[in-house]
Design an enzyme around this catalytic site. Sequence first.
Site, PDB file in Angstrom:
ATOM      1  N   LYS A 253       0.831  -1.193   0.000  1.00 35.81           N
ATOM      2  CA  LYS A 253       0.000   0.000   0.000  1.00 35.81           C
ATOM      3  C   LYS A 253       0.874   1.255   0.000  1.00 35.81           C
ATOM      4  O   LYS A 253       1.940   1.301   0.625  1.00 35.81           O
ATOM      5  CB  LYS A 253      -0.908   0.007   1.237  1.00 35.81           C
ATOM      6  CG  LYS A 253      -1.966  -1.084   1.244  1.00 35.81           C
ATOM      7  CD  LYS A 253      -2.983  -0.868   0.132  1.00 35.81           C
ATOM      8  CE  LYS A 253      -4.115  -1.894   0.184  1.00 35.81           C
ATOM      9  NZ  LYS A 253      -5.004  -1.699   1.333  1.00 35.81           N
ATOM     10  N   GLN A 313      -1.095 -12.598  10.510  1.00 34.50           N
ATOM     11  CA  GLN A 313      -1.496 -12.463   9.117  1.00 34.50           C
ATOM     12  C   GLN A 313      -0.204 -12.343   8.321  1.00 34.50           C
ATOM     13  O   GLN A 313       0.867 -12.200   8.903  1.00 34.50           O
ATOM     14  CB  GLN A 313      -2.367 -11.226   8.921  1.00 34.50           C
ATOM     15  CG  GLN A 313      -1.690  -9.952   9.398  1.00 34.50           C
ATOM     16  CD  GLN A 313      -2.689  -8.899   9.835  1.00 34.50           C
ATOM     17  OE1 GLN A 313      -3.759  -9.202  10.333  1.00 34.50           O
ATOM     18  NE2 GLN A 313      -2.328  -7.645   9.650  1.00 34.50           N
ATOM     19  N   ASP A 348      -2.862  -6.600   0.299  1.00 31.61           N
ATOM     20  CA  ASP A 348      -1.493  -6.785   0.793  1.00 31.61           C
ATOM     21  C   ASP A 348      -1.416  -7.741   1.976  1.00 31.61           C
ATOM     22  O   ASP A 348      -0.337  -7.925   2.549  1.00 31.61           O
ATOM     23  CB  ASP A 348      -0.889  -5.431   1.192  1.00 31.61           C
ATOM     24  CG  ASP A 348      -1.691  -4.708   2.272  1.00 31.61           C
ATOM     25  OD1 ASP A 348      -2.905  -4.978   2.389  1.00 31.61           O
ATOM     26  OD2 ASP A 348      -1.108  -3.878   2.992  1.00 31.61           O
ATOM     27  N   ASP A 383      -3.108  -8.276  17.471  1.00 36.14           N
ATOM     28  CA  ASP A 383      -3.908  -7.608  16.458  1.00 36.14           C
ATOM     29  C   ASP A 383      -5.120  -8.448  16.072  1.00 36.14           C
ATOM     30  O   ASP A 383      -4.995  -9.621  15.716  1.00 36.14           O
ATOM     31  CB  ASP A 383      -3.026  -7.357  15.221  1.00 36.14           C
ATOM     32  CG  ASP A 383      -3.696  -6.464  14.204  1.00 36.14           C
ATOM     33  OD1 ASP A 383      -3.979  -5.303  14.547  1.00 36.14           O
ATOM     34  OD2 ASP A 383      -3.928  -6.921  13.066  1.00 36.14           O
ATOM     35  N   ASN A 384      -6.300  -7.845  16.186  1.00 33.72           N
ATOM     36  CA  ASN A 384      -7.552  -8.477  15.733  1.00 33.72           C
ATOM     37  C   ASN A 384      -7.729  -9.921  16.211  1.00 33.72           C
ATOM     38  O   ASN A 384      -8.002 -10.819  15.401  1.00 33.72           O
ATOM     39  CB  ASN A 384      -7.633  -8.450  14.205  1.00 33.72           C
ATOM     40  CG  ASN A 384      -7.953  -7.067  13.668  1.00 33.72           C
ATOM     41  OD1 ASN A 384      -8.681  -6.304  14.287  1.00 33.72           O
ATOM     42  ND2 ASN A 384      -7.391  -6.741  12.521  1.00 33.72           N
ATOM     43  N   GLU A 412      -6.534  -6.510  20.990  1.00 28.23           N
ATOM     44  CA  GLU A 412      -7.008  -5.376  20.206  1.00 28.23           C
ATOM     45  C   GLU A 412      -8.263  -5.842  19.468  1.00 28.23           C
ATOM     46  O   GLU A 412      -8.211  -6.289  18.333  1.00 28.23           O
ATOM     47  CB  GLU A 412      -5.915  -4.917  19.223  1.00 28.23           C
ATOM     48  CG  GLU A 412      -6.262  -3.643  18.462  1.00 28.23           C
ATOM     49  CD  GLU A 412      -6.744  -3.896  17.042  1.00 28.23           C
ATOM     50  OE1 GLU A 412      -7.202  -2.945  16.399  1.00 28.23           O
ATOM     51  OE2 GLU A 412      -6.666  -5.051  16.582  1.00 28.23           O
ATOM     52  N   LYS A 522       0.526   4.696   9.360  1.00 30.19           N
ATOM     53  CA  LYS A 522       0.463   3.282   8.968  1.00 30.19           C
ATOM     54  C   LYS A 522       1.096   3.053   7.608  1.00 30.19           C
ATOM     55  O   LYS A 522       1.486   1.918   7.286  1.00 30.19           O
ATOM     56  CB  LYS A 522      -0.990   2.805   8.950  1.00 30.19           C
ATOM     57  CG  LYS A 522      -1.646   2.722  10.309  1.00 30.19           C
ATOM     58  CD  LYS A 522      -3.016   2.068  10.243  1.00 30.19           C
ATOM     59  CE  LYS A 522      -4.006   2.874   9.445  1.00 30.19           C
ATOM     60  NZ  LYS A 522      -5.354   2.230   9.422  1.00 30.19           N
ATOM     61  N   TYR A 523       1.200   4.109   6.787  1.00 34.47           N
ATOM     62  CA  TYR A 523       1.664   3.927   5.414  1.00 34.47           C
ATOM     63  C   TYR A 523       2.878   4.784   5.057  1.00 34.47           C
ATOM     64  O   TYR A 523       3.351   4.723   3.926  1.00 34.47           O
ATOM     65  CB  TYR A 523       0.524   4.257   4.436  1.00 34.47           C
ATOM     66  CG  TYR A 523      -0.749   3.529   4.758  1.00 34.47           C
ATOM     67  CD1 TYR A 523      -0.874   2.160   4.524  1.00 34.47           C
ATOM     68  CD2 TYR A 523      -1.823   4.202   5.341  1.00 34.47           C
ATOM     69  CE1 TYR A 523      -2.046   1.490   4.837  1.00 34.47           C
ATOM     70  CE2 TYR A 523      -2.998   3.533   5.658  1.00 34.47           C
ATOM     71  CZ  TYR A 523      -3.099   2.177   5.410  1.00 34.47           C
ATOM     72  OH  TYR A 523      -4.248   1.509   5.729  1.00 34.47           O
TER      73      TYR A 523
END
Length: 676
Positions: A253, A313, A348, A383-384, A412, A522-523
Amino acid sequence: MIGRFGIDDVRPQVSGRTLPAKAVVGEVVPVSALVWREGHDAVAATLVVTRPDGEQYHVPMQPEVYRPDYAHAVFVPDVEGTWRFRVDAWGDAMATWRNAVTKKFNAGQGADELANDIAHGAELFAAAAAQAPAPTREVLEDAARALGDTSLPLAQRLAPGLGNKVREALSAHPLREMLTRGPVCDVLVERRAALVNSWYELFPRSTGGVDAEGKPVHGTWETTAAALDRVAAMGFDTVYFPPIHPIGQVNRKGRNNTLEAQEGDVGSPWAVGSAAGGHDAFHPDLGGEAEFLAMKAHADELGLEIALDFALQAAPDHPWAAEHPEFFTVLADGTIAYAENPPKKYQDIYPINFDNAPETLYAEIYRVLMYWVDLGITTFRVDNPHTKPVNFWHWLITKVHETHPEVIFLAEAFTRPPRMYGLSKAGFSQSYTHFTWKTTKAELTDFAGLLVDVSDVSRPNLFVNTPDILHASLQTGGRAAFAIRATLAATLSPLWGVYSGFELYEDEPVHEGSEEYLDSEKYELRPRDFAAAAERGDSLEPYLTLLNRIRRDNPALQQLRQIRFHDAANEHILAYSKVDAVTGNAVLVVVNLDPHATQEATVHVDADAVGLNPGSDFDVHDLVSGATYTWSAEGDNFVRLAPEGNVAHIFQLPDVAAERRAALAFRRISDHDYRP
């Protein structure tokens, strides 16, 4: 099973005692139970506590004022491990006798009419004395002798047996009849940082500053170490890093989440993995293991704990994609499915399929996690986790805790409450919450009540912002909104967190109606000149530092299970108190929830909720401004809070007397009473 006496609604208890409740070292654990019997004779209760080493001790339980037939007591675990407790009910013959004799004597009955009661009382005192040690024994024997001394007037014969010395002696060494044992309940006690902690989130890659042309430079572990000095100076306990691994090149990204990355775009760190390695590798630009450990050593010297992101992930070029395609979902055309949350697409990222090859997958994830634990990392922000099977988390956390019980896991999971609390039951030490979206007085009051209701199993970490969440209140509320949210988070829960840039009042969304930051970190790299902002007086750092100091100095703000709201006749003024049942420390917080306007109100303090006598005057010391005022318990106390000044009072109240502390831990604050 039905016993001689009823013992119902024992708390804390989770999932019918199939899972342990939670506590930390030094936390006040309130235990209560509904205890009842037939007829009018007295029934009492004892809390029996078993330490992890098997040592057992008893705590007398007291009747609750606000819930008839309930008894309560507290215990304070002093070591980690599994503690156990039960509630024992028993017939209190001494209390039954005392009640009957007092009523008959007050009704004018004489010695002849009370002869049988006196004889029975003498027998009871003799039996109680026989089981009591000296000097308690002598007090009870004196009461028995007085009852039998017919030369004394009736009032003098009864006085010792009805007096405070005897009550105290029997409280310590009661005469218990028809003992009925209640169910055994477990409490898992973790280290204190699982409950009392201030978090600060920063991206290591953004710590490199800028070059001579003003372009961002990728950070290293050396520049990250230097950035930690400022974090420690603000009084934070834990510094959390988003993923520090290699970032995928495939479908990377670009800035502001664009689908096509331009040359030099660094990508999202949550797209974990590339040819340079996966979850057990370092991003090459940050440095390797030796440099990481040098940074961690500096953090240790500062008293900062490092928390790492654990994001299960993978980027399309993660080594797992080639070596373990069974870890993912392979579509009919032979490609691996990327993440989707329709209509959103995350090309991604490959989500993991936990059902294809669980034995191999579980072993690999455990291996990766233990690599970091062996490097000395004992806190992970996951995360998640709500998108992965809960039984997997229970397995993983239990297995890690078998050898490293000190490891803390933060979930989270901004999701539905049953999922959030289910993750807590599965073993997560802490959880993100919906605090970010609670802004009104009614919302915050209800939210805080629910936190207390689930405190036996779930510990809320109140982050004021995250890289994903720039709430509308921060976008439009100006600097006062930042101070308001920090005050609420730091005082409503013993766990709170700040994402870097909050102290600089960063408030610009990517577009109207979005909670995403413009130029999101984040990017891309986001170097910040904190020193220059501080020199201009354009930083919230001093207030964040003050909040952390206040939290550290006041045990009342280090506990979760008790909070009381007080009447303030203004929908924009929120007033609440906390009391520590060990030290008696008491704090009253009054916050202006309106970042745009000055608000005034008269605050009526619920005197009983903070251990004060109704109608009495008392001093309140404002820990924000340093001022001291004289207030009236349950009288009119005027407050005025302006956005351009202090948005809140954090009052230190007079300490609560020891005999009143435990009872305050059992005051109900809401009606939802969620039972985990």
